[in-house]
Design a protein around this motif. Structure first.
Motif, mmCIF file in Angstrom:
data_model
loop_
_atom_site.group_PDB
_atom_site.id
_atom_site.type_symbol
_atom_site.label_atom_id
_atom_site.label_comp_id
_atom_site.label_asym_id
_atom_site.label_seq_id
_atom_site.Cartn_x
_atom_site.Cartn_y
_atom_site.Cartn_z
ATOM 1 N N PHE A 154 10.206 5.687 2.695
ATOM 2 C CA PHE A 154 11.513 5.239 2.305
ATOM 3 C C PHE A 154 10.517 4.621 0.959
ATOM 4 O O PHE A 154 10.937 4.290 -0.073
ATOM 5 N N VAL A 155 9.848 4.285 1.508
ATOM 6 C CA VAL A 155 8.793 2.701 0.609
ATOM 7 C C VAL A 155 8.794 3.394 -0.379
ATOM 8 O O VAL A 155 8.361 2.258 -1.741
ATOM 9 N N ALA A 162 3.463 -2.768 -6.211
ATOM 10 C CA ALA A 162 2.886 -3.422 -4.678
ATOM 11 C C ALA A 162 4.163 -4.526 -4.457
ATOM 12 O O ALA A 162 4.555 -5.151 -3.064
ATOM 13 N N GLY A 163 4.674 -5.114 -5.077
ATOM 14 C CA GLY A 163 5.040 -6.598 -4.820
ATOM 15 C C GLY A 163 6.433 -6.415 -4.439
ATOM 16 O O GLY A 163 6.990 -6.721 -3.511
ATOM 17 N N GLY A 164 6.809 -4.800 -4.716
ATOM 18 C CA GLY A 164 8.390 -4.674 -4.491
ATOM 19 C C GLY A 164 8.786 -3.861 -3.050
ATOM 20 O O GLY A 164 8.878 -4.245 -2.533
ATOM 21 N N GLY A 165 7.217 -3.291 -3.329
ATOM 22 C CA GLY A 165 7.548 -2.904 -1.781
ATOM 23 C C GLY A 165 7.208 -3.024 -0.629
ATOM 24 O O GLY A 165 7.867 -3.664 0.164
ATOM 25 N N ALA A 219 0.635 -1.158 -0.314
ATOM 26 C CA ALA A 219 -0.532 -0.133 -0.013
ATOM 27 C C ALA A 219 1.153 1.111 -0.301
ATOM 28 O O ALA A 219 1.258 2.309 -0.949
ATOM 29 N N LEU A 220 1.637 1.404 0.951
ATOM 30 C CA LEU A 220 2.858 2.405 0.889
ATOM 31 C C LEU A 220 3.523 2.881 -0.075
ATOM 32 O O LEU A 220 3.793 3.796 -0.962
ATOM 33 N N ALA A 221 4.381 1.500 -0.810
ATOM 34 C CA ALA A 221 4.130 2.083 -2.432
ATOM 35 C C ALA A 221 3.542 2.047 -3.413
ATOM 36 O O ALA A 221 3.859 2.930 -4.612
#
Length: 325
Positions: A252-253, A277-280, A68-70
């Motif tokens: 930083f995300v 989303a997956g990276g975050g 969510a943050l990403a």
């Protein structure tokens, strides 16, 4: 790497990404002070109880908060038309923490839901002011994030001063430092709302891509610019407020994940949103596991770990960008 090359090797990248995220998910379930083995889940009721009450909620919270943050960072970069901003560096997270403090003062017994609502309102106001002022700055890529750091610092300082004056500094610190050690079943479920907002962002991805082209171009393409701007603000503010209320501020995300993905997947939000989303999620899970292991059996908050890891990754991306230029 271009979006076309990504498409020709898409299956391999998807398989590697899914395997990495799955490995981190499983590792998060079995890393902790209490020793657990996969085989014990079938024979030991206490092991299964620990997984269901503590480890699984914590892992799901990290996954939901990271993704969510990403996405919130990606949407904010679209609204600001600048790749170097995200909620924790542009005053959104600080405004959310200030809102929680205000709700606590007005209504000390308020539930997490009401605190999230108050935080969302102040986050929306703070983000709106940031974007209004940022769009008036000269067109220099590093000026907007620099202004965001100053702007967020001022709001954070105001919150700290108010908390100090009211003897609530330790209380405020809970919301200013992200960590998952207190996550249990019944304590993280609001983050599913943030997950729903990620789905909403994906559903409107094409219109958000048009929004990134600027006001005149997007209106010329038939987009309701004002409505999409308001929707983007709501997505960013609500996601930030929910994560700050449940786990605290995680920096930083939203800055690192979208910039890494854009390097190999391009700028089309429809294609990049799942990757972001997956990276975050992977970044937050990895840093949370790292925080549990560095001083085992004690924990380092994930916000502290990401403050270091995220800053290093961002500097690498920034220096790489300058060398390419």
């Amino acid at each position: 790497m271009t979006a076309g090359s990504l498409g020709s090797q898409g299956f391999a990248y998807q398989a590697i990404g899914a395997a990495t995220l799955l490995a981190l998910f499983v590792a998060s379930l079995f890393v902790g002070v209490s020793e657990l083995a996969i085989g014990s889940l079938a024979s030991d009721p206490e092991a299964l109880r620990l997984i269901m009450i503590s480890r699984l909620p914590r892992t799901l919270a990290a996954l939901l908060a990271g993704s969510a943050l990403a996405i919130a960072g990606l949407v904010m970069q679209t609204l600001a038309r600048n790749r170097f901003v995200e909620p924790s560096t542009a005053g959104t997270a600080q405004s959310a923490a200030l809102g929680i403090l205000v709700v606590t003062l007005v209504w000390p017994d308020a539930s997490l839901g009401w605190k999230a609502a108050g935080a969302a309102v102040t986050a929306l106001a703070g983000t709106s002011v940031f974007l209004m002022l940022a769009h008036r700055l000269p067109a220099q890529p590093f000026l907007v994030p620099l202004f965001g750091l100053v702007y967020g610092g001022v709001i954070g300082a105001a919150a700290i001063f108010a908390a100090w004056h009211l003897d609530l500094l330790q209380y405020l610190e809970v919301w200013m430092t992200g960590e998952f050690s207190g996550i249990l079943r019944g304590r993280y479920e609001l983050l599913w709302v943030a997950g729903a907002l990620v789905v909403l962002a994906w559903w409107t991805a094409d219109r958000l891509t048009m929004l990134s082209l600027g006001r005149d171009v997007s209106i010329g393409l038939g987009l309701n610019y004002a409505a999409m701007l308001r929707l983007g603000l709501v997505i960013v503010s609500a996601i930030t407020a929910l994560t700050v209320v449940v786990v605290g501020t995680i920096p930083f995300v939203g800055l690192v994940a979208p910039n890494i993905v854009s390097r190999f997947a391009g700028e089309n939000l429809r294609h990049t949103l799942p990757w972001v989303a997956g990276g975050g999620a992977a970044l937050v899970l990895a840093c949370d596991i790292m925080g549990r292991l560095i001083r085992f059996p004690y924990e380092v908050p994930v916000g502290t770990i990401l403050g270091v890891v995220g800053a290093v990754l961002f500097l690498v991306l920034l220096l790489g960008r300058n060398s390419n230029d």
